[in-house]
Design a protein around this motif. Structure first.
Motif, PDB file in Angstrom:
ATOM      1  N   TRP A  16       0.815  -1.210   0.000  1.00 30.49           N
ATOM      2  CA  TRP A  16       0.000   0.000   0.000  1.00 30.49           C
ATOM      3  C   TRP A  16       0.856   1.270   0.000  1.00 30.49           C
ATOM      4  O   TRP A  16       0.550   2.221  -0.706  1.00 30.49           O
ATOM      5  CB  TRP A  16      -0.939   0.010   1.194  1.00 30.49           C
ATOM      6  CG  TRP A  16      -1.673  -1.273   1.377  1.00 30.49           C
ATOM      7  CD1 TRP A  16      -1.612  -2.089   2.472  1.00 30.49           C
ATOM      8  CD2 TRP A  16      -2.563  -1.927   0.466  1.00 30.49           C
ATOM      9  NE1 TRP A  16      -2.402  -3.191   2.279  1.00 30.49           N
ATOM     10  CE2 TRP A  16      -3.003  -3.130   1.065  1.00 30.49           C
ATOM     11  CE3 TRP A  16      -3.026  -1.626  -0.804  1.00 30.49           C
ATOM     12  CZ2 TRP A  16      -3.876  -4.012   0.450  1.00 30.49           C
ATOM     13  CZ3 TRP A  16      -3.898  -2.507  -1.423  1.00 30.49           C
ATOM     14  CH2 TRP A  16      -4.321  -3.672  -0.795  1.00 30.49           C
ATOM     15  N   CYS A  17       1.954   1.287   0.809  1.00 28.03           N
ATOM     16  CA  CYS A  17       2.758   2.514   0.891  1.00 28.03           C
ATOM     17  C   CYS A  17       4.215   2.294   0.492  1.00 28.03           C
ATOM     18  O   CYS A  17       4.960   3.258   0.354  1.00 28.03           O
ATOM     19  CB  CYS A  17       2.682   3.115   2.286  1.00 28.03           C
ATOM     20  SG  CYS A  17       3.570   2.185   3.562  1.00 28.03           S
ATOM     21  N   GLY A  18       4.653   1.043   0.344  1.00 30.99           N
ATOM     22  CA  GLY A  18       6.014   0.750  -0.080  1.00 30.99           C
ATOM     23  C   GLY A  18       7.030   0.686   1.044  1.00 30.99           C
ATOM     24  O   GLY A  18       8.214   0.466   0.805  1.00 30.99           O
ATOM     25  N   SER A  19       6.613   0.856   2.277  1.00 30.70           N
ATOM     26  CA  SER A  19       7.531   0.856   3.408  1.00 30.70           C
ATOM     27  C   SER A  19       8.073  -0.551   3.683  1.00 30.70           C
ATOM     28  O   SER A  19       7.387  -1.545   3.491  1.00 30.70           O
ATOM     29  CB  SER A  19       6.808   1.366   4.659  1.00 30.70           C
ATOM     30  OG  SER A  19       7.614   1.199   5.800  1.00 30.70           O
ATOM     31  N   ALA A  20       9.315  -0.610   4.162  1.00 33.00           N
ATOM     32  CA  ALA A  20       9.917  -1.891   4.543  1.00 33.00           C
ATOM     33  C   ALA A  20       9.739  -2.154   6.033  1.00 33.00           C
ATOM     34  O   ALA A  20      10.151  -3.204   6.531  1.00 33.00           O
ATOM     35  CB  ALA A  20      11.393  -1.894   4.183  1.00 33.00           C
ATOM     36  N   ASP A  21       9.117  -1.244   6.751  1.00 33.70           N
ATOM     37  CA  ASP A  21       8.898  -1.385   8.192  1.00 33.70           C
ATOM     38  C   ASP A  21       7.642  -2.221   8.425  1.00 33.70           C
ATOM     39  O   ASP A  21       6.584  -1.706   8.767  1.00 33.70           O
ATOM     40  CB  ASP A  21       8.763   0.000   8.826  1.00 33.70           C
ATOM     41  CG  ASP A  21       8.800  -0.051  10.339  1.00 33.70           C
ATOM     42  OD1 ASP A  21       9.177  -1.103  10.892  1.00 33.70           O
ATOM     43  OD2 ASP A  21       8.437   0.967  10.958  1.00 33.70           O
ATOM     44  N   THR A  22       7.759  -3.529   8.190  1.00 36.57           N
ATOM     45  CA  THR A  22       6.614  -4.438   8.274  1.00 36.57           C
ATOM     46  C   THR A  22       6.877  -5.565   9.246  1.00 36.57           C
ATOM     47  O   THR A  22       8.017  -5.868   9.579  1.00 36.57           O
ATOM     48  CB  THR A  22       6.294  -5.050   6.894  1.00 36.57           C
ATOM     49  OG1 THR A  22       7.442  -5.774   6.447  1.00 36.57           O
ATOM     50  CG2 THR A  22       5.929  -3.985   5.883  1.00 36.57           C
ATOM     51  N   VAL A  23       5.799  -6.190   9.689  1.00 36.20           N
ATOM     52  CA  VAL A  23       5.857  -7.351  10.565  1.00 36.20           C
ATOM     53  C   VAL A  23       5.000  -8.444   9.937  1.00 36.20           C
ATOM     54  O   VAL A  23       3.864  -8.197   9.538  1.00 36.20           O
ATOM     55  CB  VAL A  23       5.320  -7.008  11.974  1.00 36.20           C
ATOM     56  CG1 VAL A  23       5.297  -8.233  12.859  1.00 36.20           C
ATOM     57  CG2 VAL A  23       6.143  -5.908  12.608  1.00 36.20           C
ATOM     58  N   LEU A  24       5.556  -9.647   9.839  1.00 33.47           N
ATOM     59  CA  LEU A  24       4.844 -10.783   9.262  1.00 33.47           C
ATOM     60  C   LEU A  24       4.139 -11.557  10.361  1.00 33.47           C
ATOM     61  O   LEU A  24       4.756 -11.923  11.360  1.00 33.47           O
ATOM     62  CB  LEU A  24       5.825 -11.703   8.531  1.00 33.47           C
ATOM     63  CG  LEU A  24       5.276 -13.020   7.996  1.00 33.47           C
ATOM     64  CD1 LEU A  24       4.252 -12.767   6.899  1.00 33.47           C
ATOM     65  CD2 LEU A  24       6.404 -13.889   7.476  1.00 33.47           C
ATOM     66  N   VAL A  25       2.850 -11.800  10.200  1.00 37.18           N
ATOM     67  CA  VAL A  25       2.082 -12.627  11.136  1.00 37.18           C
ATOM     68  C   VAL A  25       1.836 -13.951  10.432  1.00 37.18           C
ATOM     69  O   VAL A  25       1.133 -14.009   9.423  1.00 37.18           O
ATOM     70  CB  VAL A  25       0.748 -11.950  11.527  1.00 37.18           C
ATOM     71  CG1 VAL A  25      -0.041 -12.849  12.466  1.00 37.18           C
ATOM     72  CG2 VAL A  25       0.999 -10.601  12.156  1.00 37.18           C
ATOM     73  N   LEU A  26       2.466 -14.997  10.946  1.00 36.86           N
ATOM     74  CA  LEU A  26       2.403 -16.312  10.315  1.00 36.86           C
ATOM     75  C   LEU A  26       1.110 -17.031  10.625  1.00 36.86           C
ATOM     76  O   LEU A  26       0.537 -16.865  11.702  1.00 36.86           O
ATOM     77  CB  LEU A  26       3.568 -17.173  10.778  1.00 36.86           C
ATOM     78  CG  LEU A  26       4.954 -16.716  10.342  1.00 36.86           C
ATOM     79  CD1 LEU A  26       6.016 -17.523  11.055  1.00 36.86           C
ATOM     80  CD2 LEU A  26       5.092 -16.862   8.846  1.00 36.86           C
ATOM     81  N   ARG A  27       0.678 -17.844   9.699  1.00 36.31           N
ATOM     82  CA  ARG A  27      -0.473 -18.706   9.882  1.00 36.31           C
ATOM     83  C   ARG A  27      -0.023 -19.941  10.649  1.00 36.31           C
ATOM     84  O   ARG A  27       1.086 -20.416  10.461  1.00 36.31           O
ATOM     85  CB  ARG A  27      -1.011 -19.116   8.511  1.00 36.31           C
ATOM     86  CG  ARG A  27      -2.013 -20.235   8.558  1.00 36.31           C
ATOM     87  CD  ARG A  27      -2.332 -20.718   7.153  1.00 36.31           C
ATOM     88  NE  ARG A  27      -2.847 -22.055   7.156  1.00 36.31           N
ATOM     89  CZ  ARG A  27      -4.059 -22.409   7.556  1.00 36.31           C
ATOM     90  NH1 ARG A  27      -4.878 -21.510   8.012  1.00 36.31           N
ATOM     91  NH2 ARG A  27      -4.451 -23.659   7.521  1.00 36.31           N
ATOM     92  N   GLY A  28      -0.862 -20.467  11.501  1.00 33.21           N
ATOM     93  CA  GLY A  28      -0.526 -21.707  12.182  1.00 33.21           C
ATOM     94  C   GLY A  28      -1.340 -21.903  13.438  1.00 33.21           C
ATOM     95  O   GLY A  28      -1.746 -20.945  14.073  1.00 33.21           O
TER      96      GLY A  28
END
Length: 107
Positions: A16-28
């Motif tokens: 959406w904004c191109g930022s690299a400041d992300t957190v991945l929430v894994l499925r499980g």
């Protein structure tokens, strides 16, 4: 967002904004998370982008989802392209999705 103890640092970019400041929430269900879906949360724009969405057989029939089609997240009204459909159990399907980003969006 601090309550998400099941998150791991991510090398993904926010669509959406191109930022690299992300957190991945894994499925499980057996590990540190009990999430049905897998998604990335952007710390800059505070939006989430799905990578995998779990649906029941009933939802699949109702939505008529198939590879190449679209999926719309109802709360955010964000649209996703379905890249793959995988049957993972007797009553569960996984939709692998990619966000459809409007290039002319204005923030």
């Amino acid at each position: 967002m601090d309550s998400l103890v099941s998150t791991v640092p991510s090398d993904r970019f926010c669509p959406w904004c191109g930022s690299a400041d992300t957190v991945l929430v894994l499925r499980g269900f057996a590990g540190v998370t009990d999430e049905r879906n897998q998604y990335v949360i952007c710390k800059s724009c505070e939006r989430q982008a799905y990578e995998m969405i779990a649906l029941t057989a009933w939802d699949m029939r109702l939505g008529r989802y198939q590879a190449g089609g679209t999926y719309t997240d109802r709360p955010t009204r964000s649209k996703y392209e379905i890249t793959r459909v995988l049957k993972t159990g007797s009553n569960e399907f996984l939709l692998y999705v990619r966000p459809i980003v409007d290039v002319d969006r204005s923030n």
